[in-house]
Design a protein around this motif. Structure first.
Motif, PDB file in Angstrom:
ATOM      1  N   ARG A 101       0.792  -1.230   0.000  1.00 27.13           N
ATOM      2  CA  ARG A 101       0.000   0.000   0.000  1.00 27.13           C
ATOM      3  C   ARG A 101       0.826   1.282   0.000  1.00 27.13           C
ATOM      4  O   ARG A 101       0.270   2.378  -0.011  1.00 27.13           O
ATOM      5  CB  ARG A 101      -0.925   0.023   1.226  1.00 27.13           C
ATOM      6  CG  ARG A 101      -1.948  -1.097   1.263  1.00 27.13           C
ATOM      7  CD  ARG A 101      -2.925  -0.895   2.399  1.00 27.13           C
ATOM      8  NE  ARG A 101      -3.797  -2.025   2.601  1.00 27.13           N
ATOM      9  CZ  ARG A 101      -4.971  -2.189   1.985  1.00 27.13           C
ATOM     10  NH1 ARG A 101      -5.383  -1.267   1.137  1.00 27.13           N
ATOM     11  NH2 ARG A 101      -5.717  -3.252   2.229  1.00 27.13           N
ATOM     12  N   GLY A 102       2.148   1.168   0.027  1.00 22.89           N
ATOM     13  CA  GLY A 102       2.988   2.357   0.163  1.00 22.89           C
ATOM     14  C   GLY A 102       2.791   3.382  -0.931  1.00 22.89           C
ATOM     15  O   GLY A 102       2.749   4.594  -0.662  1.00 22.89           O
ATOM     16  N   ASP A 103       2.664   2.937  -2.167  1.00 22.60           N
ATOM     17  CA  ASP A 103       2.508   3.896  -3.275  1.00 22.60           C
ATOM     18  C   ASP A 103       1.182   4.641  -3.179  1.00 22.60           C
ATOM     19  O   ASP A 103       1.113   5.841  -3.474  1.00 22.60           O
ATOM     20  CB  ASP A 103       2.619   3.170  -4.613  1.00 22.60           C
ATOM     21  CG  ASP A 103       4.019   2.612  -4.846  1.00 22.60           C
ATOM     22  OD1 ASP A 103       5.003   3.312  -4.519  1.00 22.60           O
ATOM     23  OD2 ASP A 103       4.140   1.476  -5.320  1.00 22.60           O
ATOM     24  N   LEU A 104       0.130   3.953  -2.753  1.00 18.21           N
ATOM     25  CA  LEU A 104      -1.149   4.624  -2.511  1.00 18.21           C
ATOM     26  C   LEU A 104      -1.004   5.653  -1.406  1.00 18.21           C
ATOM     27  O   LEU A 104      -1.482   6.795  -1.533  1.00 18.21           O
ATOM     28  CB  LEU A 104      -2.206   3.589  -2.121  1.00 18.21           C
ATOM     29  CG  LEU A 104      -3.513   4.128  -1.510  1.00 18.21           C
ATOM     30  CD1 LEU A 104      -4.246   5.034  -2.491  1.00 18.21           C
ATOM     31  CD2 LEU A 104      -4.408   2.970  -1.064  1.00 18.21           C
ATOM     32  N   MET A 105      -0.325   5.289  -0.331  1.00 17.03           N
ATOM     33  CA  MET A 105      -0.140   6.203   0.786  1.00 17.03           C
ATOM     34  C   MET A 105       0.623   7.449   0.363  1.00 17.03           C
ATOM     35  O   MET A 105       0.277   8.577   0.743  1.00 17.03           O
ATOM     36  CB  MET A 105       0.587   5.478   1.923  1.00 17.03           C
ATOM     37  CG  MET A 105      -0.206   4.324   2.510  1.00 17.03           C
ATOM     38  SD  MET A 105       0.814   3.170   3.463  1.00 17.03           S
ATOM     39  CE  MET A 105       1.305   4.219   4.818  1.00 17.03           C
ATOM     40  N   LEU A 106       1.654   7.263  -0.425  1.00 16.42           N
ATOM     41  CA  LEU A 106       2.450   8.406  -0.884  1.00 16.42           C
ATOM     42  C   LEU A 106       1.632   9.326  -1.789  1.00 16.42           C
ATOM     43  O   LEU A 106       1.756  10.557  -1.707  1.00 16.42           O
ATOM     44  CB  LEU A 106       3.694   7.906  -1.624  1.00 16.42           C
ATOM     45  CG  LEU A 106       4.721   7.182  -0.747  1.00 16.42           C
ATOM     46  CD1 LEU A 106       5.747   6.476  -1.622  1.00 16.42           C
ATOM     47  CD2 LEU A 106       5.403   8.162   0.207  1.00 16.42           C
ATOM     48  N   LEU A 107       0.796   8.739  -2.628  1.00 15.55           N
ATOM     49  CA  LEU A 107      -0.047   9.547  -3.507  1.00 15.55           C
ATOM     50  C   LEU A 107      -1.036  10.371  -2.693  1.00 15.55           C
ATOM     51  O   LEU A 107      -1.270  11.556  -2.975  1.00 15.55           O
ATOM     52  CB  LEU A 107      -0.786   8.644  -4.497  1.00 15.55           C
ATOM     53  CG  LEU A 107      -1.575   9.320  -5.609  1.00 15.55           C
ATOM     54  CD1 LEU A 107      -0.695  10.270  -6.417  1.00 15.55           C
ATOM     55  CD2 LEU A 107      -2.195   8.274  -6.538  1.00 15.55           C
ATOM     56  N   LEU A 108      -1.607   9.774  -1.651  1.00 19.92           N
ATOM     57  CA  LEU A 108      -2.530  10.508  -0.785  1.00 19.92           C
ATOM     58  C   LEU A 108      -1.810  11.600   0.003  1.00 19.92           C
ATOM     59  O   LEU A 108      -2.331  12.707   0.165  1.00 19.92           O
ATOM     60  CB  LEU A 108      -3.226   9.535   0.173  1.00 19.92           C
ATOM     61  CG  LEU A 108      -4.216   8.560  -0.454  1.00 19.92           C
ATOM     62  CD1 LEU A 108      -4.713   7.564   0.586  1.00 19.92           C
ATOM     63  CD2 LEU A 108      -5.389   9.292  -1.099  1.00 19.92           C
ATOM     64  N   LEU A 109      -0.615  11.305   0.487  1.00 21.76           N
ATOM     65  CA  LEU A 109       0.161  12.297   1.228  1.00 21.76           C
ATOM     66  C   LEU A 109       0.460  13.532   0.371  1.00 21.76           C
ATOM     67  O   LEU A 109       0.502  14.659   0.879  1.00 21.76           O
ATOM     68  CB  LEU A 109       1.468  11.676   1.718  1.00 21.76           C
ATOM     69  CG  LEU A 109       1.343  10.789   2.966  1.00 21.76           C
ATOM     70  CD1 LEU A 109       2.553   9.864   3.087  1.00 21.76           C
ATOM     71  CD2 LEU A 109       1.198  11.656   4.214  1.00 21.76           C
ATOM     72  N   GLY A 110       0.644  13.322  -0.920  1.00 26.67           N
ATOM     73  CA  GLY A 110       0.910  14.428  -1.820  1.00 26.67           C
ATOM     74  C   GLY A 110      -0.291  15.323  -2.067  1.00 26.67           C
ATOM     75  O   GLY A 110      -0.155  16.417  -2.623  1.00 26.67           O
ATOM     76  N   GLN A 111      -1.478  14.874  -1.650  1.00 24.56           N
ATOM     77  CA  GLN A 111      -2.703  15.636  -1.886  1.00 24.56           C
ATOM     78  C   GLN A 111      -3.342  16.182  -0.611  1.00 24.56           C
ATOM     79  O   GLN A 111      -4.360  16.876  -0.675  1.00 24.56           O
ATOM     80  CB  GLN A 111      -3.742  14.744  -2.596  1.00 24.56           C
ATOM     81  CG  GLN A 111      -3.283  14.148  -3.913  1.00 24.56           C
ATOM     82  CD  GLN A 111      -4.271  13.104  -4.427  1.00 24.56           C
ATOM     83  OE1 GLN A 111      -5.352  13.430  -4.911  1.00 24.56           O
ATOM     84  NE2 GLN A 111      -3.905  11.831  -4.312  1.00 24.56           N
TER      85      GLN A 111
END
Length: 204
Positions: A101-111
């Motif tokens: 799930r790390g890539d999803l988490m990073l994408l959300l953190l960027g928003q």
């Protein structure tokens, strides 16, 4: 009567499967694109249903996102073993969770600064991670006073954060095992430092 009961149960199960498929579609889309692009038509298309089906199940776009955050939050807690008796296994579960799930988490953190849904999901994730750290390293933290415990927790949160995983796994291209070894080594050095600063245990 039995036939009617069976039919009603089958319909309820089918509705629940459709509901879960929609939520899975929301999470999958959120891992691929900004949340603003996760429109109701896109969600419905990914789930293989009509937009009206999504609205009937969740009421609105906000409703489907709220349900997706709730479900994913529960899944995250289940994925992240928090066993103070087995810190190596807990770290292994954490890295596996980040690989998933790390890539999803990073994408959300960027928003999170401009997208309310992302901010809600990220806030929940940050709290869950700090709670995980407090549980996994409870024995090392227990002897410390509140200020020292908070300081040590901050260090352990950073050592096991998704951005630490990103540095090794994504930026430097380390393997899963290499990433896990580095995280274990960093955590072990912090635990040693914390234990050296802990007050001595009173003799009986």
């Amino acid at each position: 009567m039995a036939t009617r009961t069976y039919t009603m149960r089958a319909r309820a199960e089918q509705a629940e499967q459709t509901r879960l498929r929609i939520l899975d579609s929301v999470v999958a889309l959120a891992a691929e694109r900004p949340l603003a692009a996760c429109t109701l038509p896109a969600i419905a298309e990914r789930a293989g249903v009509a937009v009206q089906t999504v609205l009937r199940a969740f009421g609105s776009r906000d409703g489907v996102f709220a349900a997706a955050i709730e479900r994913t939050g529960d899944d995250v807690i289940a994925e992240r073993l928090a066993d103070p008796d087995d810190i190596p296994a807990s770290l292994r579960a954490l890295v596996e969770h980040y690989d998933h799930r790390g890539d999803l988490m990073l994408l959300l953190l960027g928003q999170e600064r401009w997208e309310p849904v992302a901010a809600t999901a990220v806030a929940r994730g940050k709290k869950a991670h700090r709670d995980w750290v407090s549980a996994v390293f409870a024995r090392a933290l227990a002897p410390l006073d509140s200020g020292a415990a908070e300081h040590a927790t901050d260090l352990l949160v950073a050592a096991t954060d998704v951005f630490t995983w990103k540095l090794w796994r994504r930026d430097l291209g380390r393997s899963h095992d290499e990433t896990l070894d580095r995280m274990r080594e960093l955590v072990a050095s912090l635990i040693d430092r914390i234990e050296q600063k802990s007050p001595p245990t009173p003799r009986a």
